[in-house]
Enzyme design. Structure first.
Site, PDB file in Angstrom:
ATOM      1  N   LYS A  57       3.275   4.376  -1.285  1.00  0.00           N
ATOM      2  CA  LYS A  57       3.382   5.282  -2.431  1.00  0.00           C
ATOM      3  C   LYS A  57       4.671   6.054  -2.253  1.00  0.00           C
ATOM      4  CE  LYS A  57      -1.213   4.887  -1.343  1.00  0.00           C
ATOM      5  NZ  LYS A  57      -1.730   4.526  -0.007  1.00  0.00           N
TER       6      LYS A  57
ATOM      7  N   HIS B 257       0.818  -1.205   0.000  1.00  0.00           N
ATOM      8  CA  HIS B 257       0.000   0.000   0.000  1.00  0.00           C
ATOM      9  C   HIS B 257       0.861   1.269   0.000  1.00  0.00           C
ATOM     10  CE1 HIS B 257      -3.172   2.715   1.936  1.00  0.00           C
ATOM     11  NE2 HIS B 257      -3.803   2.202   0.897  1.00  0.00           N
TER      12      HIS B 257
ATOM     13  N   ASP C 279       0.252  15.557  21.095  1.00  0.00           N
ATOM     14  CA  ASP C 279       0.785  16.571  22.027  1.00  0.00           C
ATOM     15  C   ASP C 279       1.587  17.683  21.337  1.00  0.00           C
ATOM     16  OD1 ASP C 279      -0.333  15.367  24.227  1.00  0.00           O
ATOM     17  OD2 ASP C 279       1.498  14.350  24.852  1.00  0.00           O
TER      18      ASP C 279
ATOM     19  N   HIS D 280      -8.812  11.792   2.363  1.00  0.00           N
ATOM     20  CA  HIS D 280      -8.058  10.544   2.246  1.00  0.00           C
ATOM     21  C   HIS D 280      -6.719  10.613   2.989  1.00  0.00           C
ATOM     22  CE1 HIS D 280      -5.749   7.384  -0.122  1.00  0.00           C
ATOM     23  NE2 HIS D 280      -6.873   6.731   0.148  1.00  0.00           N
TER      24      HIS D 280
ATOM     25  N   LYS E  50      -3.770  10.599   5.852  1.00  0.00           N
ATOM     26  CA  LYS E  50      -3.448   9.751   6.990  1.00  0.00           C
ATOM     27  C   LYS E  50      -2.510  10.550   7.891  1.00  0.00           C
ATOM     28  CE  LYS E  50      -3.578   7.021   3.048  1.00  0.00           C
ATOM     29  NZ  LYS E  50      -4.981   6.749   2.975  1.00  0.00           N
TER      30      LYS E  50
ATOM     31  N   ASP F 147      17.017  10.231  -8.400  1.00  0.00           N
ATOM     32  CA  ASP F 147      18.473  10.384  -8.279  1.00  0.00           C
ATOM     33  C   ASP F 147      18.982  10.137  -6.863  1.00  0.00           C
ATOM     34  OD1 ASP F 147      18.782  10.938 -10.945  1.00  0.00           O
ATOM     35  OD2 ASP F 147      18.874  13.114 -10.694  1.00  0.00           O
TER      36      ASP F 147
END
Length: 400
Positions: free
Chosen positions: A148, A146, A325, A318, A320, A153
């Site tokens: 990405k 999952h 704190d 979408h 995440k 370089d």
């Protein structure tokens, strides 16, 4: 009624077989896995929250590459934007730049064979990872890469929630605008992204490029301290639970799918009980038939305990993100659900830089301003159809 009894028996046998397959497959995977433990690095991080902004930067860096381009996406769609993505990679491959493209077998299964053939003909190494395999066919079908990740370089990296397809650049009529968080990375941490890509490449192809010095150029030290955490379905729960247990004042969770494992959710409940402010931001819009309803059980308990829940209203959320704190900010590819914690290959970035955390807080506040606040009475008596979907979601929560 004999056919019904026979059908029921077949379903029970298939369920038992799948359960045994999954349990044994995951058990063997846990015994064999030994992910790297990366130290805190220093570099420069840029938070990007819209698809047009991300891919403007992304393609600019892509065309600046001189030596190598390594790309891993869970999803590459079969649409016009995906064609442009392949054309950019092929343009660079034609210039003699080494281009490696790793795709998840399930997530990118809709790409046409002629597109892959054309890309390979241009000199791109295209590989599908995480194909279903024996002896644990059901477990391997569920376990997906999952992540990405892109590295140009060995000096510039990208990691986050965006995939490649028209919805991610706000061209989908339903899921627009698409709200997501992605990081552009420079500095020491890029070497860790490079290593993780090459480990995934080795798993998929058997080819080892980890000792190639050309792929690991000298990197400058930047201002922002951060650490990458690659997970393979067995490490995320421990790390996230540790952060939750250490929280003293506040926990903010932004996720498209809020279906946490029991241990993590219990940690959140305990945090509320000891006076920690817990806030959850989820989308009102859903891109899956069950995940929104599966989250209702958990959201009710959060609200009943005194936590806050917001539903994003301006398109599809979408991103995440986890903020503890105002001391650590977690952004990456893992959703706050059982699949990301217990099955998938993910990679997250824990950021400790106060300036970056302050910037992220401002972005989160902007997203909350585009959201509606939920109250317990809003979820108290859902329609019958929602109750059915909630029940189904809880039954299959491990695989959503």
């Amino acid at each position: 009624m004999k056919w019904l009894a026979g059908f029921t028996i077949v379903i029970i046998i298939l369920y038992i077989a799948a359960s045994v397959d999954f349990f044994l497959g995951r058990l063997l995977h846990k015994k064999k896995s030994s992910p790297p433990d990366y130290p805190i690095r220093n570099g420069e991080l840029q938070l990007i929250t819209t698809g047009p902004d991300l891919f403007s930067n992304y393609f600019d860096d892509l065309y600046k590459a001189k030596e190598s381009i390594h790309v891993l996406f869970y999803i590459v769609k079969n649409d016009h934007f995906s064609e442009l993505f392949f054309e950019a990679l092929m343009d660079q491959a034609h210039k003699g730049i080494k281009v490696r493209l790793l795709l998840d077998w399930f997530g990118s299964r809709k790409i046409k064979k002629k597109v892959i053939k054309k890309a390979r003909g241009a000199g791109i190494e295209v590989v599908y990872g995480h194909r279903p395999r024996l002896p644990f066919l059901f477990f391997s079908l569920q376990q997906r890469n999952h992540r990405k990740v892109t590295i140009m370089d060995g000096k510039v990296g990208y990691v986050g929630g965006f995939n490649v397809g028209k919805e991610y650049i706000n061209l989908d009529p339903v899921l627009t605008p698409w709200r997501d968080y992605h990081l552009r990375v420079e500095g020491e941490g890029v070497a860790d992204l490079q290593k993780e890509f090459l480990l995934d490449w080795k798993r998929a192809t058997g080819k080892d490029h980890l000792e190639d010095p050309d792929l690991f150029p000298p990197l400058e030290t930047g201002r922002m301290s951060h650490r990458f955490l690659p997970t393979q379905g067995i490490e995320a729960e421990k790390e996230i639970l540790r952060l939750i247990n250490e929280a003293e004042k506040s926990i903010f969770i932004g996720t498209p799918y809020f279906i946490p494992p029991d241990a993590v959710f219990s940690g959140l409940v305990r945090a509320i009980e000891r006076g920690v402010t817990v806030t959850v931001l989820v989308p009102n819009m859903s891109d899956h038939p069950l995940v929104k309803e599966a989250s209702l059980h958990y959201l009710r308990i959060i609200l009943a305990g005194g936590g806050s829940v917001y539903q994003y209203e301006t398109g599809f959320f979408h991103a995440k993100v986890l903020l503890i704190d105002q001391k650590v900010c977690d952004i990456g590819t893992a959703n706050f659900d059982c699949r990301s914690f217990h099955i998938n290959f993910e990679i997250n970035c824990f950021v400790y830089d106060p300036e970056f955390i302050c910037e992220t807080e401002k972005v989160l506040q902007a997203d909350i301003s585009r959201s509606s606040r939920l109250f317990l009475e809003d979820l108290a008596d859902p329609p019958f159809a929602v109750r059915i979907k909630e029940w189904a979601g809880m039954v299959f929560k491990k695989f959503l």
